[in-house]
Design a protein around this motif. Structure first.
Motif, PDB file in Angstrom:
ATOM      1  N   THR A   1     -11.669  -4.563 -20.770  1.00 26.56           N
ATOM      2  CA  THR A   1     -12.718  -4.022 -19.925  1.00 26.56           C
ATOM      3  C   THR A   1     -12.991  -2.615 -20.444  1.00 26.56           C
ATOM      4  O   THR A   1     -12.072  -1.794 -20.540  1.00 26.56           O
ATOM      5  CB  THR A   1     -12.261  -3.967 -18.462  1.00 26.56           C
ATOM      6  N   ASP A   2     -14.214  -2.357 -20.863  1.00 29.03           N
ATOM      7  CA  ASP A   2     -14.562  -1.045 -21.407  1.00 29.03           C
ATOM      8  C   ASP A   2     -14.964  -0.094 -20.282  1.00 29.03           C
ATOM      9  O   ASP A   2     -15.861  -0.392 -19.486  1.00 29.03           O
ATOM     10  CB  ASP A   2     -15.728  -1.187 -22.406  1.00 29.03           C
ATOM     11  N   LEU A   3     -14.284   1.042 -20.221  1.00 33.93           N
ATOM     12  CA  LEU A   3     -14.582   2.082 -19.230  1.00 33.93           C
ATOM     13  C   LEU A   3     -15.203   3.224 -20.023  1.00 33.93           C
ATOM     14  O   LEU A   3     -14.502   3.938 -20.735  1.00 33.93           O
ATOM     15  CB  LEU A   3     -13.289   2.521 -18.527  1.00 33.93           C
TER      16      LEU A   3
ATOM     17  N   PHE B   1     -18.059  -5.233 -20.754  1.00 29.28           N
ATOM     18  CA  PHE B   1     -17.143  -6.197 -21.355  1.00 29.28           C
ATOM     19  C   PHE B   1     -16.975  -5.845 -22.824  1.00 29.28           C
ATOM     20  O   PHE B   1     -17.967  -5.691 -23.539  1.00 29.28           O
ATOM     21  CB  PHE B   1     -17.702  -7.614 -21.216  1.00 29.28           C
ATOM     22  N   GLY B   2     -15.712  -5.701 -23.265  1.00 27.54           N
ATOM     23  CA  GLY B   2     -15.455  -5.341 -24.645  1.00 27.54           C
ATOM     24  C   GLY B   2     -14.197  -6.015 -25.168  1.00 27.54           C
ATOM     25  O   GLY B   2     -13.785  -7.075 -24.683  1.00 27.54           O
ATOM     26  N   GLY B   3     -13.583  -5.362 -26.117  1.00 28.62           N
ATOM     27  CA  GLY B   3     -12.428  -5.949 -26.810  1.00 28.62           C
ATOM     28  C   GLY B   3     -12.926  -6.517 -28.123  1.00 28.62           C
ATOM     29  O   GLY B   3     -13.935  -7.225 -28.167  1.00 28.62           O
ATOM     30  N   LYS B   4     -12.219  -6.211 -29.201  1.00 23.29           N
ATOM     31  CA  LYS B   4     -12.726  -6.563 -30.526  1.00 23.29           C
ATOM     32  C   LYS B   4     -12.817  -8.059 -30.769  1.00 23.29           C
ATOM     33  O   LYS B   4     -13.619  -8.511 -31.575  1.00 23.29           O
ATOM     34  CB  LYS B   4     -11.855  -5.895 -31.596  1.00 23.29           C
ATOM     35  N   GLY B   5     -11.980  -8.850 -30.081  1.00 25.75           N
ATOM     36  CA  GLY B   5     -12.062 -10.298 -30.247  1.00 25.75           C
ATOM     37  C   GLY B   5     -13.250 -10.857 -29.482  1.00 25.75           C
ATOM     38  O   GLY B   5     -14.146 -11.498 -30.058  1.00 25.75           O
ATOM     39  N   ALA B   6     -13.272 -10.597 -28.197  1.00 28.86           N
ATOM     40  CA  ALA B   6     -14.325 -11.137 -27.344  1.00 28.86           C
ATOM     41  C   ALA B   6     -15.706 -10.678 -27.806  1.00 28.86           C
ATOM     42  O   ALA B   6     -16.673 -11.446 -27.772  1.00 28.86           O
ATOM     43  CB  ALA B   6     -14.089 -10.715 -25.899  1.00 28.86           C
ATOM     44  N   ASN B   7     -15.815  -9.435 -28.255  1.00 25.31           N
ATOM     45  CA  ASN B   7     -17.113  -8.945 -28.718  1.00 25.31           C
ATOM     46  C   ASN B   7     -17.669  -9.841 -29.829  1.00 25.31           C
ATOM     47  O   ASN B   7     -18.848 -10.216 -29.825  1.00 25.31           O
ATOM     48  CB  ASN B   7     -16.988  -7.520 -29.274  1.00 25.31           C
ATOM     49  N   LYS B   8     -16.810 -10.182 -30.780  1.00 26.35           N
ATOM     50  CA  LYS B   8     -17.263 -11.009 -31.908  1.00 26.35           C
ATOM     51  C   LYS B   8     -17.703 -12.383 -31.426  1.00 26.35           C
ATOM     52  O   LYS B   8     -18.701 -12.951 -31.889  1.00 26.35           O
ATOM     53  CB  LYS B   8     -16.127 -11.156 -32.929  1.00 26.35           C
TER      54      LYS B   8
ATOM     55  N   THR C   1      -7.645  -2.800 -21.109  1.00 22.31           N
ATOM     56  CA  THR C   1      -8.724  -1.839 -20.855  1.00 22.31           C
ATOM     57  C   THR C   1      -8.920  -0.948 -22.078  1.00 22.31           C
ATOM     58  O   THR C   1      -7.985  -0.688 -22.829  1.00 22.31           O
ATOM     59  CB  THR C   1      -8.424  -0.903 -19.668  1.00 22.31           C
ATOM     60  N   ALA C   2     -10.139  -0.482 -22.230  1.00 23.87           N
ATOM     61  CA  ALA C   2     -10.454   0.482 -23.281  1.00 23.87           C
ATOM     62  C   ALA C   2     -11.178   1.645 -22.620  1.00 23.87           C
ATOM     63  O   ALA C   2     -12.235   1.469 -22.022  1.00 23.87           O
ATOM     64  CB  ALA C   2     -11.341  -0.166 -24.339  1.00 23.87           C
ATOM     65  N   SER C   3     -10.554   2.816 -22.670  1.00 21.25           N
ATOM     66  CA  SER C   3     -11.211   4.026 -22.162  1.00 21.25           C
ATOM     67  C   SER C   3     -11.962   4.632 -23.341  1.00 21.25           C
ATOM     68  O   SER C   3     -11.350   4.976 -24.352  1.00 21.25           O
ATOM     69  CB  SER C   3     -10.182   5.001 -21.616  1.00 21.25           C
TER      70      SER C   3
ATOM     71  N   LEU D   1      -6.905  -7.374 -34.741  1.00 18.52           N
ATOM     72  CA  LEU D   1      -5.631  -6.942 -34.159  1.00 18.52           C
ATOM     73  C   LEU D   1      -5.921  -6.683 -32.663  1.00 18.52           C
ATOM     74  O   LEU D   1      -6.780  -7.356 -32.124  1.00 18.52           O
ATOM     75  CB  LEU D   1      -5.055  -5.774 -34.961  1.00 18.52           C
ATOM     76  N   GLU D   2      -5.258  -5.825 -31.969  1.00 25.17           N
ATOM     77  CA  GLU D   2      -5.377  -5.669 -30.492  1.00 25.17           C
ATOM     78  C   GLU D   2      -4.632  -6.764 -29.733  1.00 25.17           C
ATOM     79  O   GLU D   2      -4.598  -6.759 -28.514  1.00 25.17           O
ATOM     80  CB  GLU D   2      -6.833  -5.637 -29.967  1.00 25.17           C
ATOM     81  N   ILE D   3      -4.096  -7.753 -30.471  1.00 21.38           N
ATOM     82  CA  ILE D   3      -3.130  -8.677 -29.881  1.00 21.38           C
ATOM     83  C   ILE D   3      -1.892  -8.552 -30.774  1.00 21.38           C
ATOM     84  O   ILE D   3      -1.915  -7.779 -31.738  1.00 21.38           O
ATOM     85  CB  ILE D   3      -3.654 -10.137 -29.835  1.00 21.38           C
TER      86      ILE D   3
ATOM     87  N   GLY E   1     -19.207  -2.957 -35.478  1.00 25.30           N
ATOM     88  CA  GLY E   1     -18.438  -3.754 -36.431  1.00 25.30           C
ATOM     89  C   GLY E   1     -18.184  -5.160 -35.905  1.00 25.30           C
ATOM     90  O   GLY E   1     -18.197  -6.137 -36.656  1.00 25.30           O
ATOM     91  N   ASP E   2     -17.960  -5.268 -34.609  1.00 23.51           N
ATOM     92  CA  ASP E   2     -17.742  -6.590 -34.002  1.00 23.51           C
ATOM     93  C   ASP E   2     -19.026  -7.405 -34.005  1.00 23.51           C
ATOM     94  O   ASP E   2     -19.002  -8.626 -34.220  1.00 23.51           O
ATOM     95  CB  ASP E   2     -17.237  -6.445 -32.557  1.00 23.51           C
ATOM     96  N   SER E   3     -20.152  -6.749 -33.766  1.00 22.43           N
ATOM     97  CA  SER E   3     -21.444  -7.434 -33.812  1.00 22.43           C
ATOM     98  C   SER E   3     -21.667  -7.976 -35.222  1.00 22.43           C
ATOM     99  O   SER E   3     -22.074  -9.129 -35.415  1.00 22.43           O
ATOM    100  CB  SER E   3     -22.556  -6.450 -33.414  1.00 22.43           C
TER     101      SER E   3
ATOM    102  N   GLY F   1     -23.331   0.738 -24.971  1.00 19.45           N
ATOM    103  CA  GLY F   1     -22.324  -0.269 -24.665  1.00 19.45           C
ATOM    104  C   GLY F   1     -22.047  -1.161 -25.862  1.00 19.45           C
ATOM    105  O   GLY F   1     -22.640  -1.015 -26.933  1.00 19.45           O
ATOM    106  N   THR F   2     -21.116  -2.086 -25.682  1.00 23.68           N
ATOM    107  CA  THR F   2     -20.771  -3.020 -26.743  1.00 23.68           C
ATOM    108  C   THR F   2     -21.557  -4.309 -26.507  1.00 23.68           C
ATOM    109  O   THR F   2     -22.690  -4.441 -26.970  1.00 23.68           O
ATOM    110  CB  THR F   2     -19.242  -3.243 -26.800  1.00 23.68           C
ATOM    111  N   GLN F   3     -20.989  -5.242 -25.751  1.00 20.94           N
ATOM    112  CA  GLN F   3     -21.682  -6.518 -25.544  1.00 20.94           C
ATOM    113  C   GLN F   3     -23.055  -6.334 -24.899  1.00 20.94           C
ATOM    114  O   GLN F   3     -23.979  -7.104 -25.169  1.00 20.94           O
ATOM    115  CB  GLN F   3     -20.814  -7.460 -24.696  1.00 20.94           C
TER     116      GLN F   3
HETATM  117  O1  RIB Z   1     -14.683  -2.514 -31.323  1.00 20.61           O
HETATM  118  C1  RIB Z   1     -15.131  -2.037 -30.089  1.00 20.61           C
HETATM  119  C2  RIB Z   1     -14.148  -2.354 -29.024  1.00 20.61           C
HETATM  120  O2  RIB Z   1     -12.962  -1.647 -29.291  1.00 20.61           O
HETATM  121  C3  RIB Z   1     -14.554  -1.932 -27.638  1.00 20.61           C
HETATM  122  O3  RIB Z   1     -15.276  -2.904 -26.959  1.00 20.61           O
HETATM  123  C4  RIB Z   1     -13.236  -1.628 -26.988  1.00 20.61           C
HETATM  124  O4  RIB Z   1     -12.860  -2.592 -26.069  1.00 20.61           O
HETATM  125  C5  RIB Z   1     -12.226  -1.510 -28.122  1.00 20.61           C
HETATM  126  O5  RIB Z   1     -11.335  -2.531 -28.099  1.00 20.61           O
END
Ligand code: RIB
Ligand code: NA
Length: 309
Positions: free
Chosen positions: A13-15, A38-45, A95-97, A140-142, A255-257, A293-295
């Protein structure tokens, strides 16, 4: 029914706080806008690939909490298969701040939480979908071991792999190179992994040659406004793919996009040259940096020029 793209990876969750500049250590500054996304490098892709028309599945773990429930709904709203999205009460949803400055640059602290509890048990459950996919994407991130295992599972089943070593870790397991059909990183990650600075296109070419030697199928190094450098395994020289000049308001998740788009092209146009996929993925990511934002900034297929498909 078989899916095109499986992503094994993170949800956050991007804050997000927007401010004129990033604060220094010990400093408090005023920002002018806050939002949750909504973020996270996996879910974004995965979401980017889905918005471009790929049939997608996500293999991940969120918490049994409000953020986790919302995240699962987000996948459903975007047509992502959630059969392998697990929920745990042992950790909170990641979470991602994020702080974004007026130049669209960011600084991010992630607390991976539930993402770290994704392991081989979940991968084995997802094997039926992984083995029939056209491409598997990891970052990564997991737990790095989970990512590596997922890439290897894909390879054993002749599924193409794309690996994004982000966020970069200096002691990346050397097994990742051989498990990566396409190894795609940005300039900072390339620098950390090769130990030489990557600023110019020439630097990126040198870094790509070095990474390719370590065993990857092909290498892409993204360079922000300078586009990217593509080195295909069967070629000896890399190609520079410039980006179309855009004014960035928020580069978070660009980069995820790019990689989500790359996954779509890999799945739908398997004989397209990697350089052409990268050129198109650059254009998709270029749209994403023009909105916050990301997504929330990722384009849908219908909003993009038809010649991208
Ligand atoms: O790559 C961008 C993502 O990195 C953001 O959405 C954030 O969640 C961080 O994981
Ligand atoms: Na954006």
């Amino acid at each position: 029914e078989a899916v095109d793209v499986v992503v094994v990876g993170s949800c956050m969750t991007d804050l997000v706080s927007q401010a004129l500049r990033l604060p220094k250590a010990g400093e408090t500054i005023h920002g002018h806008k806050f939002f949750i996304g909504f973020g996270g490098k996996g879910a974004n892709k995965c979401i980017q690939a889905a918005r471009l028309g790929a049939k997608t599945a996500m293999v991940c773990k969120v918490g049994k909490d409000f953020f986790g429930d919302n995240y699962i709904q987000n996948f459903k709203d975007n047509g992502v298969n959630t059969e392998f999205v697990g929920q745990t009460s042992d950790a909170a949803t990641g979470t991602a701040s994020i702080i974004v400055n007026s130049a669209g640059e960011n600084a991010i602290v992630i607390v991976a939480g539930a993402n770290m509890l994704l392991g081989s048990g979940e991968l084995h459950k997802a094997l039926p979908v992984i083995r029939h996919a056209k491409v598997l994407v990891c970052q990564l991130e997991i737990s790095p071991q989970t990512s590596l295992q997922a890439l290897r599972m894909a390879q054993e089943n002749k599924v193409k792999t794309i690996f994004n070593p982000a966020p970069a870790i200096p002691d990346l397991d050397s097994g990742f190179y051989g498990a990566s059909g396409v190894f795609c990183c940005n300039e900072t990650e390339a620098e950390l992994l090769t130990g030489s600075s990557v600023i110019t296109v020439e630097d990126a070419d040198r870094a790509a040659q070095e990474l390719l030697k370590r065993g990857c199928g092909s290498v892409i190094i993204t360079l922000g406004p300078q586009g990217c450098v593509v080195l295909e395994g069967k070629e000896s020289t890399s190609k520079h793919v410039p980006s179309t000049g855009v004014t960035a308001v928020d580069t978070t998740g660009a980069g995820d996009s790019f990689i989500g788009a790359l996954a779509l092209y890999t799945a739908h146009y398997p004989s397209m040259p990697l350089e052409e996929m990268a050129r198109r993925a650059n254009q998709v990511a270029g749209v994403s940096v023009q909105a916050v934002g990301t997504q929330s900034s990722y384009p849908n297929r219908k909003d993009l020029p038809a010649d991208l498909f």
